[in-house]
Write a protein that holds these residues in place. Structure first.
Motif, PDB file in Angstrom:
ATOM      1  N   VAL A 124       0.868  -1.165   0.000  1.00 44.52           N
ATOM      2  CA  VAL A 124       0.000   0.000   0.000  1.00 44.52           C
ATOM      3  C   VAL A 124       0.906   1.217   0.000  1.00 44.52           C
ATOM      4  CG1 VAL A 124      -1.730   1.311   1.277  1.00 44.52           C
ATOM      5  CG2 VAL A 124      -1.805  -1.176   1.285  1.00 44.52           C
ATOM      6  N   ALA A 125       0.637   2.151  -0.892  1.00 46.30           N
ATOM      7  CA  ALA A 125       1.472   3.356  -0.973  1.00 46.30           C
ATOM      8  C   ALA A 125       0.582   4.589  -0.889  1.00 46.30           C
ATOM      9  CB  ALA A 125       2.263   3.359  -2.276  1.00 46.30           C
ATOM     10  N   PHE A 126       1.014   5.566  -0.133  1.00 43.99           N
ATOM     11  CA  PHE A 126       0.334   6.845  -0.047  1.00 43.99           C
ATOM     12  C   PHE A 126       1.259   7.871  -0.680  1.00 43.99           C
ATOM     13  CE2 PHE A 126      -1.293   4.340   3.424  1.00 43.99           C
ATOM     14  CZ  PHE A 126      -2.659   4.532   3.301  1.00 43.99           C
ATOM     15  N   MET A 127       0.720   8.638  -1.599  1.00 44.72           N
ATOM     16  CA  MET A 127       1.539   9.612  -2.313  1.00 44.72           C
ATOM     17  C   MET A 127       0.914  10.986  -2.191  1.00 44.72           C
ATOM     18  SD  MET A 127       2.459   7.416  -5.692  1.00 44.72           S
ATOM     19  CE  MET A 127       3.653   8.592  -6.259  1.00 44.72           C
TER      20      MET A 127
END
Length: 81
Positions: A51-54
């Motif tokens: 999971v990536a938050f950008m």
């Protein structure tokens, strides 16, 4: 230096007294240099995917140029872009 090194091991590695290492570590923690120790869990071993938050910040030009390629090319040719 391992994350779990003892004060005695650090003192021996640095060639200073245990009290010196302890005092320096305490001072660094008080000054916010050292953050609390944490244990990190590998999500993949638990069966979770990545999971990536950008975050993206966009800065606008002083003059907004609508996307009209031919108009932009004409302005570039006239030196007004």
């Amino acid at each position: 230096m391992a994350g779990g090194a003892t004060i005695l091991a650090l003192a021996q590695m640095l060639g200073v007294a245990r009290n010196t290492v302890h005092a320096r570590l305490r001072r660094m923690a008080a000054d916010g240099v050292l953050k609390p120790v944490s244990r990190r869990v590998d999500p993949a071993t638990l069966g979770y995917g990545l999971v990536a938050f950008m975050s993206l910040a966009v800065s606008q030009l002083a003059e907004v140029i609508p996307y009209r390629p031919w108009a932009l090319l004409r302005r570039l040719a006239k030196g007004r872009a």
